[in-house]
Design an enzyme around this catalytic site. Structure first.
Site, PDB file in Angstrom:
ATOM      1  N   GLU A 217      30.419  24.446  13.832  1.00 51.76           N
ATOM      2  CA  GLU A 217      31.074  23.393  13.048  1.00 51.76           C
ATOM      3  C   GLU A 217      32.568  23.550  13.262  1.00 51.76           C
ATOM      4  O   GLU A 217      33.205  24.392  12.635  1.00 51.76           O
ATOM      5  CB  GLU A 217      30.729  23.535  11.563  1.00 51.76           C
ATOM      6  CG  GLU A 217      29.241  23.518  11.272  1.00 51.76           C
ATOM      7  CD  GLU A 217      28.595  22.154  11.516  1.00 51.76           C
ATOM      8  OE1 GLU A 217      29.328  21.174  11.733  1.00 51.76           O
ATOM      9  OE2 GLU A 217      27.360  22.095  11.505  1.00 51.76           O
ATOM     10  N   CYS A 251      38.616  19.714   7.138  1.00 47.59           N
ATOM     11  CA  CYS A 251      38.278  19.449   8.539  1.00 47.59           C
ATOM     12  C   CYS A 251      38.117  17.963   8.834  1.00 47.59           C
ATOM     13  O   CYS A 251      38.320  17.526   9.957  1.00 47.59           O
ATOM     14  CB  CYS A 251      37.019  20.191   8.923  1.00 47.59           C
ATOM     15  SG  CYS A 251      35.630  19.767   7.870  1.00 47.59           S
TER      16      CYS A 251
HETATM   17  P1  NAD Z   1      39.108  30.392  12.025  1.00 50.35           P
HETATM   18  O1  NAD Z   1      38.402  30.015  13.264  1.00 50.35           O
HETATM   19  O2  NAD Z   1      40.443  31.015  12.119  1.00 50.35           O
HETATM   20  O3  NAD Z   1      38.212  31.412  11.158  1.00 50.35           O
HETATM   21  C1  NAD Z   1      36.886  31.145  10.840  1.00 50.35           C
HETATM   22  C2  NAD Z   1      36.126  32.453  10.784  1.00 50.35           C
HETATM   23  O4  NAD Z   1      36.189  33.106  12.048  1.00 50.35           O
HETATM   24  C3  NAD Z   1      36.657  33.426   9.751  1.00 50.35           C
HETATM   25  O5  NAD Z   1      35.566  33.934   9.013  1.00 50.35           O
HETATM   26  C4  NAD Z   1      37.341  34.503  10.581  1.00 50.35           C
HETATM   27  O6  NAD Z   1      37.267  35.781   9.994  1.00 50.35           O
HETATM   28  C5  NAD Z   1      36.568  34.485  11.875  1.00 50.35           C
HETATM   29  N1  NAD Z   1      37.385  34.923  13.013  1.00 50.35           N
HETATM   30  C6  NAD Z   1      38.709  34.685  13.199  1.00 50.35           C
HETATM   31  N2  NAD Z   1      39.115  35.227  14.378  1.00 50.35           N
HETATM   32  C7  NAD Z   1      38.033  35.814  14.923  1.00 50.35           C
HETATM   33  C8  NAD Z   1      37.799  36.524  16.150  1.00 50.35           C
HETATM   34  N3  NAD Z   1      38.782  36.763  17.025  1.00 50.35           N
HETATM   35  N4  NAD Z   1      36.554  36.994  16.389  1.00 50.35           N
HETATM   36  C9  NAD Z   1      35.556  36.750  15.505  1.00 50.35           C
HETATM   37  N5  NAD Z   1      35.721  36.081  14.349  1.00 50.35           N
HETATM   38  C10 NAD Z   1      36.933  35.623  14.060  1.00 50.35           C
HETATM   39  O7  NAD Z   1      39.137  29.057  11.143  1.00 50.35           O
HETATM   40  P2  NAD Z   1      39.848  28.814   9.771  1.00 50.35           P
HETATM   41  O8  NAD Z   1      41.327  28.891   9.976  1.00 50.35           O
HETATM   42  O9  NAD Z   1      39.247  29.673   8.703  1.00 50.35           O
HETATM   43  O10 NAD Z   1      39.418  27.289   9.486  1.00 50.35           O
HETATM   44  C11 NAD Z   1      40.067  26.208  10.062  1.00 50.35           C
HETATM   45  C12 NAD Z   1      39.243  25.563  11.136  1.00 50.35           C
HETATM   46  O11 NAD Z   1      37.929  25.352  10.706  1.00 50.35           O
HETATM   47  C13 NAD Z   1      39.771  24.176  11.486  1.00 50.35           C
HETATM   48  O12 NAD Z   1      39.733  23.998  12.863  1.00 50.35           O
HETATM   49  C14 NAD Z   1      38.803  23.242  10.796  1.00 50.35           C
HETATM   50  O13 NAD Z   1      38.737  21.957  11.351  1.00 50.35           O
HETATM   51  C15 NAD Z   1      37.526  24.006  10.946  1.00 50.35           C
HETATM   52  N6  NAD Z   1      36.533  23.590   9.962  1.00 50.35           N
HETATM   53  C16 NAD Z   1      35.485  22.859  10.381  1.00 50.35           C
HETATM   54  C17 NAD Z   1      34.540  22.406   9.465  1.00 50.35           C
HETATM   55  C18 NAD Z   1      33.387  21.548   9.891  1.00 50.35           C
HETATM   56  O14 NAD Z   1      32.626  21.151   9.057  1.00 50.35           O
HETATM   57  N7  NAD Z   1      33.229  21.229  11.145  1.00 50.35           N
HETATM   58  C19 NAD Z   1      34.677  22.746   8.123  1.00 50.35           C
HETATM   59  C20 NAD Z   1      35.775  23.501   7.739  1.00 50.35           C
HETATM   60  C21 NAD Z   1      36.702  23.926   8.664  1.00 50.35           C
END
Ligand code: NAD
Length: 519
Positions: A217, A251
C-alpha cells in the site's frame, strides 16, 4: 523513546509464538474470530481519550481528525468484518457440473498463517488495527510493526493489544529500520506493507527470498481535475480540507489541481476565502491544524518550498523546530517544478494551469498511477471522461480523501501506488487461501470415469473429449456477442452417450456394481 523497541533477539521468538498459536487451530472457529474482532473495537472504544492524547503528542492532531481518520474507519472495519465473517468463511460449492457432481467439490476459505503488518505513521490506528481485523477475520495470527515515528501511539498499542486480544496469536513488535530488517529475515505467510515506495521495494525483495506473498500500500501524487461547471465554494472547501487535514499527511490527499487557465483566478480566490475561514487567527495559532511527524520531514518540505518556481499565494512559513509547515497554496506550478517530483506528504496544494480537460488527462497519463484521481464537476460526462481515461486506486467526484471510511470499499492502489487491499472482503481474501476439496466415491470409476485408466482404449476417446467444457461460439467479424446460456445440447448428448456406452458394461458387471453401490 527507542528504549521501548523490541530486542532483536526476541523477534524470532515472537514469530515462533504466533506460529505455534496459529497451529493450535484456536484462531479458526468463527465464534472466536468474531469475539476477537469485537475486542479490537473495544480496545479502541475504551481508550479513545488516551489515543486522542497520544495523537496530539505525536502529530499535534485535533481530536476531530482523530475521530474522522482513525476511529471511524477502524470501527467500520470492525463492524464489516464482524457482520460478514460467517458469510465470507462459508464453504462454497462449485457451479453445477454433471461430470463432477458425485465428487461433491467444495472451496474452503482457509487462513494463510502468520501475517506481518508493517505500517505507516500517518493514521496509525486505522493502518494497524484495520489490517489486524482482516487478519483475525481470515483466521490468521498476526504481528504488527507500527511506524516508530508515532511512539506515544505505539506504547498504547503495545500495552493494549495483549490485554484485549489473545496474546499468543497477536503481537506488536516495536522498532525502526534495524528491527524491521530483522523481521524481514524471517519467513512470514503474508506481508502487508503500508508506506513509501522506497521501503516498499526493500520489503518486496526480502519477501521474494521466501516466496512470501505481499500486499503493498504505497503513496503517490493524487491529481484533481476541476471543471468550471462547479459549485466553487464547495470545491475550495473540500480541496483544502482534503489537503490540510493531518497536515497533508494522508495518502489519499489531493496533491495538485489541474485547472483551466480561464478559471484559475476564480479558483484561487475561492481557495483564499476558504483558507481564511478555516484559520481565522492564522494556521499557526489554530488547534485544528496538525504538525509534521518529524523535524526531518519538516526540513524536507522546507527545502522543496525553497526550490519551487511557483507563486506561493497562501502560507509558505516553516518552523522546523516546532515541526510546523503552514498550510500552503502554490499557484502556477509547472510539470518541471521541484514540487512536482515525489509525493510531498505535507500541507502544500499545487495549482497547475492547463488549457482544457484533454491537457489535464494527458498530464495525469504521463505520470505514475496514483492512489486517487479526483474530479470536481457537476457534469457527469466530464467526470466519466476523466475517470475512463485514467487509472487510480479510487476515483471520486466532488470529494476527496473520504473513500477509506466507506463501508464495503476495499482500500488499495494500482501500478506505482501499490497492489492488494487492506480493508473489506478483499483484505480478508488476501489473507485467505481458497483450498479446493472433493471426495470421489469408488462407483464413479465403474459408472462414468473408468476410461481414464490404462491401458487406454481409443473407443473411449470421445468420452475424454466430452469431459471438456464446450467453448463459446466462435467469434465472427461483425457478430454480436451472445449471452452465456446453459449448454443443453452438450449436456443431453453427454448423458445419452454415457448411458449408451456404460449400460452394456453395467449389465455384464451387474453384481460388481451393486456391491460397490451398497458399500
Ligand atoms: P515509510 O515507508 O517511511 O515507513 C513505513 C514503515 O516502514 C515503518 O514501519 C518503518 O519503520 C518501516 N521502514 C522504514 N525504513 C525501513 C527500511 N529501510 N527497512 C525496513 N523497514 C523500514 O512510510 P511513512 O513515512 O511511515 O508513511 C508515509 C508513506 O506511506 C507515504 O508515501 C504514504 O503515501 C504512504 N501511505 C500509503 C497508504 C495507502 O493506503 N496506500 C496509507 C498510508 C500511508
Amino acid at each position: 523513546m527507542s528504549e521501548q523497541y523490541t530486542p532483536l533477539d526476541d523477534i524470532p521468538r515472537v514469530l515462533a509464538c504466533a506460529r505455534n498459536a496459529f497451529l493450535s487451530d484456536r484462531a479458526k472457529p468463527v465464534a472466536f474470530r468474531k469475539q476477537q474482532i469485537a475486542q479490537v473495537g473495544y480496545l479502541l472504544k475504551d481508550n479513545e481519550e488516551r489515543f486522542k492524547e497520544a495523537l496530539k503528542l505525536d502529530l499535534g492532531r485535533h481530536a476531530v481528525e482523530t475521530e474522522l481518520f482513525d476511529f471511524g474507519p477502524t470501527y467500520k472495519d470492525v463492524r464489516v468484518a464482524y457482520d460478514n465473517v460467517e458469510k465470507w468463511t462459508k464453504v462454497q460449492p462449485i457451479d453445477f457440473n454433471l461430470n463432477y457432481i458425485a465428487m461433491r467439490p467444495t472451496i474452503k476459505a482457509e487462513p494463510k498463517g502468520v501475517i506481518l503488518i508493517v505500517s505507516a505513521f500517518n493514521v496509525p490506528l486505522f493502518l494497524t488495527l484495520g489490517p489486524l481485523v482482516s487478519a483475525i477475520a481470515s483466521g490468521c495470527a498476526a504481528v504488527i510493526k507500527p511506524s516508530e515515528a508515532v511512539p506515544h501511539v505505539n506504547l498504547l498499542l503495545a500495552e493494549l493489544i495483549p490485554k484485549y486480544l489473545d496474546p499468543e496469536l497477536y503481537h506488536v513488535i516495536q522498532g525502526g529500520v534495524a528491527e524491521t530488517s530483522k523481521i524481514l529475515e524471517l519467513r512470514w505467510d503474508h506481508i502487508l506493507y503500508i508506506g513509501g515506495e522506497r521501503v516498499g521495494r526493500i520489503i518486496a525483495q526480502a519477501a521474494a527470498k521466501h516466496l512470501t506473498p505481499i500486499t503493498l500500500e504505497l503513496g503517490g501524487k493524487n491529481p484533481v481535475v476541476v471543471d468550471p461547471k462547479v459549485d466553487i465554494e464547495m470545491t475550495a472547501r473540500r480541496l483544502l480540507w482534503g489537503r490540510f487535514s493531518n497536515a497533508g499527511q494522508v495518502c489519499t490527499c489531493p496533491e495538485y489541481v489541474l485547472v483551466p487557465r480561464t478559471f484559475q483566478s476564480t479558483l484561487i480566490s475561492a481557495l483564499k476565502d476558504a483558507y481564511g475561514k478555516f484559520y481565522p487567527d492564522g494556521p499557526e495559532n489554530s488547534d485544528s491544524f496538525s504538525r509534521i511527524v518529524t523535524r526531518e520531514h519538516a526540513a524536507r518540505l522546507q527545502g522543496l518550498l525553497k526550490r519551487t518556481n511557483g507563486e506561493i499565494v497562501c502560507g509558505g512559513d516553516v518552523d522546523v523546530e516546532k515541526k510546523y509547515v503552514a498550510p500552503t497554496i502554490v499557484n502556477n506550478v509547472t510539470a518541471e517544478d521541484a514540487l512536482m517530483g515525489e509525493e510531498m506528504f505535507g500541507p502544500v496544494l499545487l495549482i497547475v494551469p492547463v488549457e482544457d480537460v484533454d491537457e489535464a488527462i494527458a498530464f495525469i497519463q504521463a505520470r505514475e498511477t496514483p492512489l486517487a484521481v479526483y474530479v470536481f464537476s457537476q457534469d457527469k460526462k466530464f467526470q466519466e471522461k476523466v475517470f475512463s481515461s485514467t487509472r487510480s486506486g479510487a476515483a471520486l467526484a466532488n470529494e476527496t480523501v473520504l473513500s477509506p471510511a466507506v463501508p464495503g470499499f476495499p482500500v488499495g492502489g494500482v501500478g506505482a501506488s501499490g497492489y492488494g487491499y487492506y480493508a473489506g472482503k478483499q483484505a480478508f481474501e488476501q489473507f485467505t487461501h481458497y483450498r479446493v476439496s472433493l471426495d470421489n466415491p469408488s462407483w464413479v470409476d465403474t459408472l462414468v470415469f473408468g476410461f481414464r485408466f490404462p491401458p487406454y482404449n481409443d473407443r473411449y476417446k470421445k468420452y475424454v473429449r466430452m469431459m471438456h467444457a464446450p467453448l463459446p461460439p466462435r467469434p465472427t467479424k461483425g457478430a454480436k456477442t451472445t449471452k452465456p446460456g446453459f449448454a443443453w445440447t452438450w449436456w443431453i448428448s453427454f448423458v445419452v452417450s454415457m448411458l449408451v456406452s456404460t449400460l452394456p458394461l453395467i449389465l455384464v458387471r451387474k453384481n460388481d456394481v451393486l456391491r460397490k453401490l451398497r458399500s
